[in-house]
Motif scaffolding. Structure first.
Motif, PDB file in Angstrom:
ATOM      1  N   GLY A  68      43.327  40.146  27.357  1.00 56.99           N
ATOM      2  CA  GLY A  68      43.769  39.372  28.505  1.00 56.99           C
ATOM      3  C   GLY A  68      44.465  38.098  28.077  1.00 56.99           C
ATOM      4  O   GLY A  68      45.013  38.018  26.976  1.00 56.99           O
ATOM      5  N   SER A 120      39.280  42.054  40.666  1.00 55.43           N
ATOM      6  CA  SER A 120      40.377  42.502  41.524  1.00 55.43           C
ATOM      7  C   SER A 120      40.596  44.006  41.452  1.00 55.43           C
ATOM      8  O   SER A 120      41.232  44.587  42.335  1.00 55.43           O
ATOM      9  CB  SER A 120      41.674  41.780  41.140  1.00 55.43           C
ATOM     10  OG  SER A 120      42.040  42.071  39.806  1.00 55.43           O
ATOM     11  N   TYR A 142      38.495  43.035  29.996  1.00 53.74           N
ATOM     12  CA  TYR A 142      39.933  43.084  30.231  1.00 53.74           C
ATOM     13  C   TYR A 142      40.264  42.661  31.649  1.00 53.74           C
ATOM     14  O   TYR A 142      39.399  42.623  32.537  1.00 53.74           O
ATOM     15  CB  TYR A 142      40.477  44.494  29.941  1.00 53.74           C
ATOM     16  CG  TYR A 142      39.791  45.617  30.692  1.00 53.74           C
ATOM     17  CD1 TYR A 142      40.367  46.194  31.808  1.00 53.74           C
ATOM     18  CD2 TYR A 142      38.551  46.094  30.272  1.00 53.74           C
ATOM     19  CE1 TYR A 142      39.736  47.235  32.494  1.00 53.74           C
ATOM     20  CE2 TYR A 142      37.907  47.117  30.946  1.00 53.74           C
ATOM     21  CZ  TYR A 142      38.505  47.689  32.055  1.00 53.74           C
ATOM     22  OH  TYR A 142      37.874  48.692  32.728  1.00 53.74           O
ATOM     23  N   GLU A 143      41.544  42.374  31.857  1.00 58.03           N
ATOM     24  CA  GLU A 143      42.002  41.853  33.138  1.00 58.03           C
ATOM     25  C   GLU A 143      43.054  42.773  33.740  1.00 58.03           C
ATOM     26  O   GLU A 143      43.795  43.450  33.026  1.00 58.03           O
ATOM     27  CB  GLU A 143      42.613  40.451  32.957  1.00 58.03           C
ATOM     28  CG  GLU A 143      41.632  39.422  32.432  1.00 58.03           C
ATOM     29  CD  GLU A 143      42.290  38.083  32.123  1.00 58.03           C
ATOM     30  OE1 GLU A 143      41.622  37.060  32.288  1.00 58.03           O
ATOM     31  OE2 GLU A 143      43.462  38.083  31.712  1.00 58.03           O
ATOM     32  N   GLY A 144      43.122  42.781  35.060  1.00 59.03           N
ATOM     33  CA  GLY A 144      44.260  43.392  35.748  1.00 59.03           C
ATOM     34  C   GLY A 144      44.259  44.903  35.758  1.00 59.03           C
ATOM     35  O   GLY A 144      43.459  45.537  36.436  1.00 59.03           O
ATOM     36  N   ARG A 199      34.189  46.090  31.085  1.00 61.18           N
ATOM     37  CA  ARG A 199      34.080  45.007  32.068  1.00 61.18           C
ATOM     38  C   ARG A 199      35.497  44.617  32.490  1.00 61.18           C
ATOM     39  O   ARG A 199      36.165  43.812  31.853  1.00 61.18           O
ATOM     40  CB  ARG A 199      33.329  43.808  31.475  1.00 61.18           C
ATOM     41  CG  ARG A 199      32.633  42.929  32.516  1.00 61.18           C
ATOM     42  CD  ARG A 199      33.597  42.150  33.380  1.00 61.18           C
ATOM     43  NE  ARG A 199      32.939  41.168  34.228  1.00 61.18           N
ATOM     44  CZ  ARG A 199      33.585  40.347  35.061  1.00 61.18           C
ATOM     45  NH1 ARG A 199      34.913  40.397  35.158  1.00 61.18           N
ATOM     46  NH2 ARG A 199      32.919  39.485  35.789  1.00 61.18           N
ATOM     47  N   GLY A 200      35.977  45.251  33.571  1.00 62.01           N
ATOM     48  CA  GLY A 200      37.296  44.942  34.089  1.00 62.01           C
ATOM     49  C   GLY A 200      37.251  43.729  34.994  1.00 62.01           C
ATOM     50  O   GLY A 200      36.240  43.043  35.100  1.00 62.01           O
ATOM     51  N   SER A 201      38.369  43.469  35.668  1.00 60.49           N
ATOM     52  CA  SER A 201      38.442  42.318  36.553  1.00 60.49           C
ATOM     53  C   SER A 201      37.918  42.668  37.934  1.00 60.49           C
ATOM     54  O   SER A 201      37.949  43.832  38.363  1.00 60.49           O
ATOM     55  CB  SER A 201      39.883  41.820  36.658  1.00 60.49           C
ATOM     56  OG  SER A 201      40.723  42.832  37.182  1.00 60.49           O
ATOM     57  N   ALA A 230      31.715  43.592  38.017  1.00 58.41           N
ATOM     58  CA  ALA A 230      32.766  42.577  37.871  1.00 58.41           C
ATOM     59  C   ALA A 230      32.772  41.589  39.030  1.00 58.41           C
ATOM     60  O   ALA A 230      33.695  40.790  39.155  1.00 58.41           O
ATOM     61  CB  ALA A 230      34.132  43.245  37.761  1.00 58.41           C
ATOM     62  N   LEU A 274      40.769  33.677  28.549  1.00 62.21           N
ATOM     63  CA  LEU A 274      39.710  34.682  28.421  1.00 62.21           C
ATOM     64  C   LEU A 274      39.339  34.873  26.963  1.00 62.21           C
ATOM     65  O   LEU A 274      38.156  34.851  26.599  1.00 62.21           O
ATOM     66  CB  LEU A 274      40.170  36.013  29.019  1.00 62.21           C
ATOM     67  CG  LEU A 274      39.294  37.235  28.686  1.00 62.21           C
ATOM     68  CD1 LEU A 274      37.923  37.093  29.327  1.00 62.21           C
ATOM     69  CD2 LEU A 274      39.957  38.533  29.120  1.00 62.21           C
ATOM     70  N   ARG A 325      30.555  36.527  37.116  1.00 56.30           N
ATOM     71  CA  ARG A 325      30.809  36.218  35.713  1.00 56.30           C
ATOM     72  C   ARG A 325      29.566  36.372  34.857  1.00 56.30           C
ATOM     73  O   ARG A 325      29.644  36.338  33.623  1.00 56.30           O
ATOM     74  CB  ARG A 325      31.361  34.798  35.576  1.00 56.30           C
ATOM     75  CG  ARG A 325      32.756  34.625  36.161  1.00 56.30           C
ATOM     76  CD  ARG A 325      33.327  33.264  35.823  1.00 56.30           C
ATOM     77  NE  ARG A 325      34.700  33.125  36.307  1.00 56.30           N
ATOM     78  CZ  ARG A 325      35.458  32.063  36.105  1.00 56.30           C
ATOM     79  NH1 ARG A 325      34.975  31.031  35.405  1.00 56.30           N
ATOM     80  NH2 ARG A 325      36.693  32.012  36.564  1.00 56.30           N
TER      81      ARG A 325
END
Length: 412
Positions: free
Chosen positions: A202, A148, A120-122, A144-146, A179, A206, A182
């Motif tokens: 995402g 950031s 996932y992202e963000g 597995r997050g981003s 994270a 992605l 990649r």
């Protein structure tokens, strides 16, 4: 530690978790919620590091807002876990059962997948949501997050793991993957045999990458080029409300409308009205040649019809018939949510039968495609595929089934 090592540890944890009772899992969820609140300052401090790095790297303010955690947002994460604890446990539910003619008792029951990988992202709040939904449904979670949100996610997972262990369940049921590279995504996508299912959450790029490159079975979620079709038999007041809510209620979600199709019979009455209201709401209207004559409309390109904007933009076209609307949606839709506004029952039935989507709205906003709005209480994502699960994925959708056959010395 490598992803494969973490996945192996998750598989061991999944065996114990699958046998856990609802009481044990609910107690863990409540303790997870309590610890999040108790250590909110620690989590917010870790989040501040991510925010500083995001600003330094030039991340947009909209993305920074999605990344930001406050004590109130941490409290909301805790509330979500408590709500999960109050929901029925799907594990062990009998999907169907019967006694066969030969006396064998047949039951199909829900069981956990085992190990679920989530990319996932963000937003770091997804970390607690995903971990909680997986635990409640008896699954070990590889998160597995981003990059950031790495500091925030690390702090959140540390709290959750400690709580799970203190509640008597295996801490390795919740694990965070690295994270910063990649490579962890690639390893996760190749962990077939250790990871049972992979769920990407995402953007389109992605999801496309995971679907095309993963050897682990994938549940495809999220991409939503959603349409609202306003039929010639529409109630115009209802149509205006549905269009505006579908587009403007929240711009950055997958169930937001990105395209509007208006029947030609309404081109002189409804079309100028809805375009004016959209523009007044700050939406840029990308129109086909029959729409560009209206003030403020910009010409649509071929790309506009396929774009999930996630912004204050909408593509608008005039169609001559309901069949033309269906054809347009077949060519450009993503199988998420499609809506029709019409008072004609025959038209709504034809639309419902002819459109290929996870959810079809009749005289209602596309924004209702949501696990919470459907009354599921929790959602890991909205599946746009057709195998196993389709639409909002609640707790039952995070399970598989097995058949249990009970006999009395039966032989075939």
């Amino acid at each position: 530690m490598s992803v494969l090592q973490q996945a192996a540890e998750a598989r061991v944890a999944a065996i114990d978790l699958a046998a856990a009772t609802r009481t044990e899992k609910d107690a863990a969820l409540v303790l997870m919620a309590t610890r999040l609140v108790e250590r909110a300052d620690e989590i917010v401090a870790a989040n501040a590091t991510d925010i500083d790095d995001a600003r330094t790297s030039g991340l947009s303010e909209a993305m920074i807002d999605r990344l930001t955690l406050t004590t109130d947002r941490v409290a909301a994460m805790a509330d979500g876990l408590r709500q999960l604890a109050a929901l029925p446990d799907p594990v062990g539910d009998v999907v169907r059962g019967s006694t066969l003619a030969n006396g064998l008792e047949l039951r199909q029951i829900r069981v956990p997948f085992g190990v679920v990988g989530i990319i996932y992202e963000g937003r770091p709040n997804v970390t607690a949501d995903a971990a909680g939904i997986c635990l409640k449904s008896g699954n070990a979670a590889l998160l597995r997050g981003s990059g950031s949100a790495m500091s925030s996610n690390t702090a959140i997972v540390a709290v959750l793991r400690e709580a799970v262990a203190d509640a008597g369940l295996p801490a390795d049921a919740i694990q965070l993957l690295d994270a910063t590279s990649r490579d962890s995504v690639k390893e996760l996508m190749r962990a077939r045999g250790l990871v049972d299912v992979l769920i990407p959450r995402g953007g389109a790029s992605l999801i496309k990458t995971v679907v095309e490159e993963s050897t682990v079975p994938v549940i495809e979620t999220g991409v939503g080029n959603c349409h609202v079709y306003v039929d010639e038999a529409a109630d115009l007041e209802k149509a205006l409300a549905v269009v505006l809510n579908s587009k403007t209620q929240r711009l950055s979600t997958c169930n937001t409308a990105e395209s509007l199709l208006v029947h030609a019979a309404l081109a002189e009455t409804f079309l100028p009205l809805v375009v004016e209201e959209l523009i007044n709401a700050g939406v840029t209207v990308h129109g086909d040649p029959r729409v560009t004559g209206l003030d403020g409309v910009v010409p649509a390109t071929d790309e506009d019809w396929d774009t999930e904007y996630l912004s204050a933009d909408i593509a608008v076209a005039v169609v001559d018939t309901l069949d033309d609307a269906l054809d347009h949606i077949r060519r450009h839709g993503t199988g998420h949510t499609e809506a029709i506004v019409s008072e004609n029952v025959t038209a709504t039935r034809r639309f419902t039968a002819g459109v290929d989507a996870a959810a079809v709205m009749i005289n209602a906003s596309t924004r209702f495609t949501d696990g919470g709005e459907f009354g599921f209480g929790a959602e890991i994502g909205i599946s746009t595929q057709k195998l196993h699960a389709r639409g909002p994925m609640g707790l039952p959708e995070l399970t598989s089934t097995k058949y249990v056959v009970t006999g009395n010395g039966h032989t075939r």
